[in-house]
Scaffold this motif. Sequence first.
Motif, PDB file in Angstrom:
ATOM      1  N   ILE A 131       0.830  -1.205   0.000  1.00 24.42           N
ATOM      2  CA  ILE A 131       0.000   0.000   0.000  1.00 24.42           C
ATOM      3  C   ILE A 131       0.864   1.254   0.000  1.00 24.42           C
ATOM      4  CG2 ILE A 131      -1.978  -1.086   1.088  1.00 24.42           C
ATOM      5  CD1 ILE A 131      -1.154   0.393   3.679  1.00 24.42           C
ATOM      6  N   ARG A 132       2.151   1.091  -0.218  1.00 29.15           N
ATOM      7  CA  ARG A 132       3.050   2.243  -0.267  1.00 29.15           C
ATOM      8  C   ARG A 132       3.361   2.691  -1.688  1.00 29.15           C
ATOM      9  NH1 ARG A 132       7.452   1.265   4.472  1.00 29.15           N
ATOM     10  NH2 ARG A 132       5.940   0.903   6.116  1.00 29.15           N
ATOM     11  N   ARG A 133       2.975   1.889  -2.674  1.00 28.73           N
ATOM     12  CA  ARG A 133       3.302   2.222  -4.061  1.00 28.73           C
ATOM     13  C   ARG A 133       2.046   2.333  -4.909  1.00 28.73           C
ATOM     14  NH1 ARG A 133       7.130  -2.297  -5.687  1.00 28.73           N
ATOM     15  NH2 ARG A 133       8.126  -2.589  -3.696  1.00 28.73           N
ATOM     16  N   ASN A 134       2.234   2.946  -6.063  1.00 27.51           N
ATOM     17  CA  ASN A 134       1.152   3.115  -7.015  1.00 27.51           C
ATOM     18  C   ASN A 134       0.776   1.777  -7.642  1.00 27.51           C
ATOM     19  OD1 ASN A 134      -0.169   3.809  -9.667  1.00 27.51           O
ATOM     20  ND2 ASN A 134       0.064   5.844  -8.770  1.00 27.51           N
ATOM     21  N   ILE A 135      -0.428   1.700  -8.146  1.00 25.99           N
ATOM     22  CA  ILE A 135      -0.938   0.478  -8.769  1.00 25.99           C
ATOM     23  C   ILE A 135      -0.069   0.057  -9.954  1.00 25.99           C
ATOM     24  CG2 ILE A 135      -2.575   1.634 -10.304  1.00 25.99           C
ATOM     25  CD1 ILE A 135      -3.672  -1.367  -8.421  1.00 25.99           C
ATOM     26  N   ASN A 136       0.530   1.019 -10.641  1.00 28.50           N
ATOM     27  CA  ASN A 136       1.376   0.707 -11.796  1.00 28.50           C
ATOM     28  C   ASN A 136       2.730   0.140 -11.393  1.00 28.50           C
ATOM     29  OD1 ASN A 136      -0.641   1.720 -13.444  1.00 28.50           O
ATOM     30  ND2 ASN A 136       0.176   3.788 -13.311  1.00 28.50           N
ATOM     31  N   ALA A 137       3.130   0.345 -10.142  1.00 27.72           N
ATOM     32  CA  ALA A 137       4.422  -0.143  -9.654  1.00 27.72           C
ATOM     33  C   ALA A 137       4.219  -1.288  -8.663  1.00 27.72           C
ATOM     34  CB  ALA A 137       5.194   0.995  -8.998  1.00 27.72           C
ATOM     35  N   ARG A 138       3.266  -2.161  -8.959  1.00 24.73           N
ATOM     36  CA  ARG A 138       2.943  -3.315  -8.112  1.00 24.73           C
ATOM     37  C   ARG A 138       2.488  -2.905  -6.716  1.00 24.73           C
ATOM     38  NH1 ARG A 138       7.718  -7.579  -9.523  1.00 24.73           N
ATOM     39  NH2 ARG A 138       7.080  -7.952 -11.656  1.00 24.73           N
ATOM     40  N   GLY A 139       1.749  -1.828  -6.662  1.00 17.27           N
ATOM     41  CA  GLY A 139       1.215  -1.359  -5.393  1.00 17.27           C
ATOM     42  C   GLY A 139      -0.298  -1.369  -5.416  1.00 17.27           C
ATOM     43  N   GLU A 140      -0.890  -0.600  -4.533  1.00 12.70           N
ATOM     44  CA  GLU A 140      -2.348  -0.553  -4.418  1.00 12.70           C
ATOM     45  C   GLU A 140      -2.916   0.854  -4.555  1.00 12.70           C
ATOM     46  OE1 GLU A 140      -4.502  -3.083  -4.111  1.00 12.70           O
ATOM     47  OE2 GLU A 140      -2.894  -4.554  -4.156  1.00 12.70           O
ATOM     48  N   LEU A 141      -2.093   1.880  -4.512  1.00 14.99           N
ATOM     49  CA  LEU A 141      -2.575   3.259  -4.509  1.00 14.99           C
ATOM     50  C   LEU A 141      -2.864   3.761  -5.915  1.00 14.99           C
ATOM     51  CD1 LEU A 141      -0.031   4.677  -1.943  1.00 14.99           C
ATOM     52  CD2 LEU A 141      -2.417   4.120  -1.519  1.00 14.99           C
ATOM     53  N   GLY A 142      -3.698   4.786  -5.997  1.00 23.15           N
ATOM     54  CA  GLY A 142      -3.945   5.453  -7.266  1.00 23.15           C
ATOM     55  C   GLY A 142      -5.173   4.943  -7.996  1.00 23.15           C
ATOM     56  N   TYR A 143      -5.275   5.354  -9.256  1.00 23.11           N
ATOM     57  CA  TYR A 143      -6.437   5.034 -10.081  1.00 23.11           C
ATOM     58  C   TYR A 143      -6.365   3.591 -10.561  1.00 23.11           C
ATOM     59  CZ  TYR A 143      -9.624   5.060 -14.023  1.00 23.11           C
ATOM     60  OH  TYR A 143     -10.628   4.754 -14.897  1.00 23.11           O
ATOM     61  N   ARG A 144      -7.437   2.840 -10.340  1.00 23.48           N
ATOM     62  CA  ARG A 144      -7.448   1.442 -10.760  1.00 23.48           C
ATOM     63  C   ARG A 144      -8.607   1.104 -11.685  1.00 23.48           C
ATOM     64  NH1 ARG A 144      -7.131  -2.578  -6.572  1.00 23.48           N
ATOM     65  NH2 ARG A 144      -5.706  -1.252  -5.469  1.00 23.48           N
ATOM     66  N   GLY A 145      -9.407   2.079 -12.063  1.00 28.08           N
ATOM     67  CA  GLY A 145     -10.476   1.835 -13.024  1.00 28.08           C
ATOM     68  C   GLY A 145     -11.546   0.905 -12.479  1.00 28.08           C
ATOM     69  N   ALA A 146     -12.009  -0.002 -13.322  1.00 28.67           N
ATOM     70  CA  ALA A 146     -13.084  -0.917 -12.938  1.00 28.67           C
ATOM     71  C   ALA A 146     -12.611  -1.990 -11.962  1.00 28.67           C
ATOM     72  CB  ALA A 146     -13.677  -1.564 -14.176  1.00 28.67           C
ATOM     73  N   ASP A 147     -11.315  -2.124 -11.772  1.00 29.34           N
ATOM     74  CA  ASP A 147     -10.788  -3.113 -10.833  1.00 29.34           C
ATOM     75  C   ASP A 147     -11.129  -2.765  -9.381  1.00 29.34           C
ATOM     76  OD1 ASP A 147      -9.398  -5.497 -10.330  1.00 29.34           O
ATOM     77  OD2 ASP A 147      -7.598  -4.368  -9.777  1.00 29.34           O
ATOM     78  N   ILE A 148     -11.620  -1.553  -9.146  1.00 27.98           N
ATOM     79  CA  ILE A 148     -12.035  -1.162  -7.792  1.00 27.98           C
ATOM     80  C   ILE A 148     -13.175  -2.057  -7.314  1.00 27.98           C
ATOM     81  CG2 ILE A 148     -13.754   0.580  -8.441  1.00 27.98           C
ATOM     82  CD1 ILE A 148     -11.278   1.191  -5.676  1.00 27.98           C
ATOM     83  N   ASN A 149     -13.976  -2.562  -8.248  1.00 30.73           N
ATOM     84  CA  ASN A 149     -15.112  -3.411  -7.885  1.00 30.73           C
ATOM     85  C   ASN A 149     -14.655  -4.705  -7.226  1.00 30.73           C
ATOM     86  OD1 ASN A 149     -17.276  -1.720  -9.003  1.00 30.73           O
ATOM     87  ND2 ASN A 149     -16.230  -2.125 -10.923  1.00 30.73           N
ATOM     88  N   ASN A 150     -13.575  -5.308  -7.749  1.00 26.80           N
ATOM     89  CA  ASN A 150     -13.049  -6.535  -7.141  1.00 26.80           C
ATOM     90  C   ASN A 150     -12.537  -6.267  -5.735  1.00 26.80           C
ATOM     91  OD1 ASN A 150     -13.553  -7.832  -9.565  1.00 26.80           O
ATOM     92  ND2 ASN A 150     -11.513  -7.404 -10.343  1.00 26.80           N
ATOM     93  N   LEU A 151     -11.849  -5.144  -5.556  1.00 27.73           N
ATOM     94  CA  LEU A 151     -11.317  -4.798  -4.239  1.00 27.73           C
ATOM     95  C   LEU A 151     -12.447  -4.566  -3.240  1.00 27.73           C
ATOM     96  CD1 LEU A 151      -8.890  -4.077  -2.425  1.00 27.73           C
ATOM     97  CD2 LEU A 151      -9.130  -1.730  -3.233  1.00 27.73           C
ATOM     98  N   VAL A 152     -13.469  -3.847  -3.652  1.00 24.77           N
ATOM     99  CA  VAL A 152     -14.578  -3.540  -2.742  1.00 24.77           C
ATOM    100  C   VAL A 152     -15.306  -4.808  -2.319  1.00 24.77           C
ATOM    101  CG1 VAL A 152     -16.827  -2.418  -2.586  1.00 24.77           C
ATOM    102  CG2 VAL A 152     -14.910  -1.201  -3.546  1.00 24.77           C
ATOM    103  N   LEU A 153     -15.523  -5.711  -3.245  1.00 23.40           N
ATOM    104  CA  LEU A 153     -16.212  -6.956  -2.892  1.00 23.40           C
ATOM    105  C   LEU A 153     -15.409  -7.765  -1.876  1.00 23.40           C
ATOM    106  CD1 LEU A 153     -17.662  -8.029  -6.341  1.00 23.40           C
ATOM    107  CD2 LEU A 153     -18.884  -7.061  -4.389  1.00 23.40           C
ATOM    108  N   ARG A 154     -14.087  -7.658  -1.926  1.00 25.99           N
ATOM    109  CA  ARG A 154     -13.258  -8.345  -0.935  1.00 25.99           C
ATOM    110  C   ARG A 154     -13.245  -7.604   0.399  1.00 25.99           C
ATOM    111  NH1 ARG A 154      -8.204  -8.004  -3.842  1.00 25.99           N
ATOM    112  NH2 ARG A 154      -7.267  -8.320  -1.816  1.00 25.99           N
ATOM    113  N   MET A 155     -13.626  -6.324   0.398  1.00 32.13           N
ATOM    114  CA  MET A 155     -13.604  -5.521   1.622  1.00 32.13           C
ATOM    115  C   MET A 155     -14.966  -5.448   2.315  1.00 32.13           C
ATOM    116  SD  MET A 155     -11.121  -2.424   0.456  1.00 32.13           S
ATOM    117  CE  MET A 155     -10.594  -1.849   2.059  1.00 32.13           C
ATOM    118  N   LEU A 156     -15.989  -6.011   1.732  1.00 25.68           N
ATOM    119  CA  LEU A 156     -17.316  -5.965   2.353  1.00 25.68           C
ATOM    120  C   LEU A 156     -17.374  -6.976   3.472  1.00 25.68           C
ATOM    121  CD1 LEU A 156     -19.649  -5.659  -0.731  1.00 25.68           C
ATOM    122  CD2 LEU A 156     -18.983  -3.884   0.850  1.00 25.68           C
TER     123      LEU A 156
END
Length: 156
Positions: A131-156
């Motif tokens: 969670i310290r790096r951008n999504i483009n650099a094998r991290g989690e931060l920043g703009y991820r487009g439609a992939d946010i849906n997968n993350l949210v479903l795992r966080m519910l």
Amino acid sequence: MALYLVIRLRGQPDRRPEEEKALELLRLHKVYHAVLVKDDPSIKGMLERTLSSAVTWGEINKETLVELLKRRGRITGNKRLTEEYLKKIGFNSFEELAEALISGKVSLEDLPGVKPVFRLRPPSGGFRGTIRRNINARGELGYRGADINNLVLRML
């Protein structure tokens, strides 16, 4: 017009004052809190320039929004958002509310008693990257487009 879901992933330490102010404006006071924002140039600029080191965001789809409202939607008094309450404020179902939110006809701030912040859990299975790096650099931060849906479903 797209509807973004913004999730705060990083905490307080080492935040610049402008980052703190931007997080405060979005009501992202704690880690794993999420808000819905419209696709507006000023919001987009705030996310890209100021908050890209603290949050992740992307376009939420209707199915994920329905699940988010059902499982994490809250009303005043920290009670669950129910179909009975939705009928009281003029919506017949969660699907109808989600459609109105995505189309921009209504926002959560306009609905009486509905809290605009969703309190999520850490994702089941953990984060794929750091969670310290951008999504483009094998991290989690920043703009991820439609992939946010997968993350949210795992966080519910």
